[in-house]
Design an enzyme around this catalytic site. Structure first.
Site, short mmCIF file in Angstrom:
data_model
loop_
_atom_site.label_atom_id
_atom_site.label_comp_id
_atom_site.label_asym_id
_atom_site.label_seq_id
_atom_site.Cartn_x
_atom_site.Cartn_y
_atom_site.Cartn_z
N CYS A 8 -13.08 -10.72 3.44
CA CYS A 8 -11.96 -10.15 2.67
C CYS A 8 -12.25 -10.45 1.19
O CYS A 8 -13.40 -10.63 0.81
CB CYS A 8 -10.62 -10.69 3.14
SG CYS A 8 -10.31 -12.44 2.84
N THR A 9 -11.21 -10.51 0.39
CA THR A 9 -11.40 -10.69 -1.05
C THR A 9 -11.65 -12.16 -1.42
O THR A 9 -12.71 -12.51 -1.91
CB THR A 9 -10.18 -10.14 -1.82
OG1 THR A 9 -9.94 -8.80 -1.42
CG2 THR A 9 -10.43 -10.18 -3.33
N GLY A 10 -10.66 -13.02 -1.17
CA GLY A 10 -10.75 -14.41 -1.63
C GLY A 10 -11.01 -15.43 -0.54
O GLY A 10 -11.10 -16.62 -0.82
N ASN A 11 -11.08 -14.97 0.72
CA ASN A 11 -11.34 -15.84 1.87
C ASN A 11 -10.29 -16.94 2.01
O ASN A 11 -10.60 -18.08 2.34
CB ASN A 11 -12.75 -16.42 1.78
CG ASN A 11 -13.22 -17.09 3.07
OD1 ASN A 11 -13.90 -18.10 3.03
ND2 ASN A 11 -12.90 -16.53 4.22
N THR A 12 -9.02 -16.55 1.77
CA THR A 12 -7.93 -17.51 1.97
C THR A 12 -6.84 -16.96 2.89
O THR A 12 -6.00 -17.73 3.34
CB THR A 12 -7.29 -17.94 0.64
OG1 THR A 12 -6.76 -16.79 -0.02
CG2 THR A 12 -8.28 -18.67 -0.25
N CYS A 13 -6.82 -15.66 3.15
CA CYS A 13 -5.74 -15.08 3.97
C CYS A 13 -6.30 -14.34 5.19
O CYS A 13 -6.33 -14.88 6.29
CB CYS A 13 -4.87 -14.13 3.15
SG CYS A 13 -4.03 -14.89 1.75
N ARG A 14 -6.73 -13.09 5.00
CA ARG A 14 -7.09 -12.23 6.13
C ARG A 14 -8.33 -12.68 6.88
O ARG A 14 -8.31 -12.79 8.10
CB ARG A 14 -7.26 -10.78 5.66
CG ARG A 14 -5.96 -10.12 5.26
CD ARG A 14 -6.20 -8.79 4.60
NE ARG A 14 -6.79 -9.00 3.28
CZ ARG A 14 -7.09 -8.03 2.44
NH1 ARG A 14 -6.90 -6.77 2.78
NH2 ARG A 14 -7.59 -8.29 1.25
N ASP A 106 -12.31 1.63 16.37
CA ASP A 106 -11.80 2.96 16.75
C ASP A 106 -12.92 3.90 17.15
O ASP A 106 -13.71 4.32 16.32
CB ASP A 106 -11.02 3.55 15.58
CG ASP A 106 -10.29 4.83 15.94
OD1 ASP A 106 -10.50 5.37 17.04
OD2 ASP A 106 -9.51 5.30 15.09
#
Length: 187
Positions: A8-14, A106
């Site tokens: 992901c972007t910052g590697n702290t959430c998703r 998918d």
């Protein structure tokens, strides 16, 4: 054994949430990283709370995407199409293993892209007779574009716990499908 890298972007959430869920569900080797991540940051508070509420143990320290991580990974799954496209531009040697998570899951995604290219070619050839036929192709293009553009996992960053819960549910759904897909491929 398969090595999976979530990005992901910052590697702290998703991506850490995806990593934790996948480690909880499977025996595969899983890591996460961020395109713009710093080194060593903890997972966001919302991510930790949601995982804790689901009984998923997880310790995390953020890390940026590196050449060695991409070499390690058999499969790189990004949270958005922009993440996918940035990685493919920066790491051209790894393009054949980089996908947006939803796109990879998918089975209709690839078919939708093929149909979309064909519809655009048909429109550009201008061999369509009459405005009604052109309108049909344009409607088809609009429908297919929505399908191929809807591959982003929602970003909970800065949101409340409900936002993180929603992202968890989205990831949990797609990762359950990923496990099934990979188990079927490994048979």
């Amino acid at each position: 054994m398969t090595n999976i890298l979530f990005v992901c972007t910052g590697n702290t959430c998703r991506s850490p949430m995806a990593q934790a869920i996948m480690q909880h569900r499977s025996e595969w080797n899983v890591q996460s990283a961020g395109i713009f991540a710093g080194e060593g940051a903890d997972a966001s508070q919302g991510t930790k709370e949601v995982l804790h509420a689901k009984g998923i143990p997880f310790l995390h320290q953020s890390q940026p995407v590196t050449d060695s991580l991409l070499e390690w990974a058999d499969l790189v799954l990004t949270m958005t199409q922009n993440h996918r496209d940035l990685l493919k531009q920066q790491y051209q040697a790894a393009t054949n293993k980089i996908y947006a998570l939803k796109e990879y899951i998918d089975p209709d995604y690839e078919q939708a892209w093929t149909e979309l290219k064909e519809a655009y070619a048909q429109l550009e050839d201008q061999k369509l007779v009459g405005k009604e036929m052109q309108a049909d192709v344009i409607r088809k293009i609009n429908k297919l574009e929505k399908k191929v553009q809807n591959v982003d996992i929602s970003d909970p960053f800065g949101g409340n716990i409900m936002t993180y819960q929603k992202t968890y549910e989205e990831l949990d759904n797609y990762l359950a499908q990923l496990v099934k897909k990979m188990e079927n491929e490994n048979r």
